[in-house]
Design a protein around this motif. Structure first.
Motif, mmCIF file in Angstrom:
data_model
loop_
_atom_site.group_PDB
_atom_site.id
_atom_site.type_symbol
_atom_site.label_atom_id
_atom_site.label_comp_id
_atom_site.label_asym_id
_atom_site.label_seq_id
_atom_site.Cartn_x
_atom_site.Cartn_y
_atom_site.Cartn_z
ATOM 1 N N PHE A 4 1.320 -1.462 -0.011
ATOM 2 C CA PHE A 4 -0.313 -0.678 0.372
ATOM 3 C C PHE A 4 1.068 0.945 -0.068
ATOM 4 C CE2 PHE A 4 -2.000 3.468 2.284
ATOM 5 C CZ PHE A 4 -3.168 3.347 1.606
ATOM 6 N N TYR A 5 1.304 1.210 0.863
ATOM 7 C CA TYR A 5 3.042 2.504 1.315
ATOM 8 C C TYR A 5 3.275 2.780 0.044
ATOM 9 C CZ TYR A 5 6.283 5.293 2.650
ATOM 10 O OH TYR A 5 6.960 6.793 2.176
ATOM 11 N N ILE A 6 4.178 1.160 -0.956
ATOM 12 C CA ILE A 6 4.364 1.956 -1.976
ATOM 13 C C ILE A 6 3.859 1.897 -3.076
ATOM 14 C CG2 ILE A 6 6.244 0.346 -3.961
ATOM 15 C CD1 ILE A 6 7.067 -1.267 -1.513
ATOM 16 N N ASN A 7 2.511 1.606 -3.141
ATOM 17 C CA ASN A 7 1.254 1.899 -3.884
ATOM 18 C C ASN A 7 1.308 3.446 -4.648
ATOM 19 O OD1 ASN A 7 2.025 0.186 -5.508
ATOM 20 N ND2 ASN A 7 -0.427 -1.025 -5.036
ATOM 21 N N ARG A 8 0.836 3.976 -2.991
ATOM 22 C CA ARG A 8 0.782 5.469 -2.822
ATOM 23 C C ARG A 8 0.834 5.896 -3.241
ATOM 24 N NH1 ARG A 8 -4.247 4.653 -4.380
ATOM 25 N NH2 ARG A 8 -3.894 7.437 -3.999
ATOM 26 N N ALA A 9 2.479 5.956 -3.124
ATOM 27 C CA ALA A 9 3.707 7.157 -3.225
ATOM 28 C C ALA A 9 3.885 7.144 -4.877
ATOM 29 C CB ALA A 9 4.719 6.440 -2.290
ATOM 30 N N GLY A 10 3.130 5.786 -5.143
ATOM 31 C CA GLY A 10 3.496 6.112 -7.311
ATOM 32 C C GLY A 10 4.762 6.942 -7.719
ATOM 33 N N LYS A 11 4.874 7.657 -8.919
ATOM 34 C CA LYS A 11 6.071 8.240 -9.387
ATOM 35 C C LYS A 11 6.431 9.237 -8.225
ATOM 36 C CE LYS A 11 2.974 8.278 -13.197
ATOM 37 N NZ LYS A 11 2.087 8.550 -14.738
#
Length: 92
Positions: free
Chosen positions: A59-66
């Motif tokens: 979740f953390y990785i995906n929310r940070a995105g670009k």
């Protein structure tokens, strides 16, 4: 400026009580150990500890995105490998 909902989720997850600023650590093993400890000690999670810990990291990785610098993403991806190892799910 109001906080984004995703920042609030990582800070005040209803499933896990996370160590403060854990995702800012440069040590993948420390991140994995902390997530494992949080997941195993939680009585609010809805799934098994491994799944809860991995879900929070993803979740953390995906929310940070670009906005996530390549070096940070590399550390967090290594934390996934460490987390699998911590839970005895080593795929190598």
């Amino acid at each position: 400026m109001p906080k984004k909902w995703s920042a609030e989720v990582t800070e005040k997850s209803d499933a896990l009580s996370l160590e403060e600023h854990i995702f800012e650590s440069g040590d993948p093993a420390r991140i994995a150990c902390s997530l494992k400890r949080s997941a195993e000690n939680s009585d609010r999670r809805k799934s098994e500890p491994f799944r809860s810990a991995m879900s929070m990291l993803t979740f953390y990785i995906n929310r940070a995105g670009k906005n996530l610098p390549a070096e940070r993403k590399k550390v967090l991806e290594k934390a996934k490998v460490e987390l699998r190892r911590e839970f005895g799910r080593d795929t190598s």
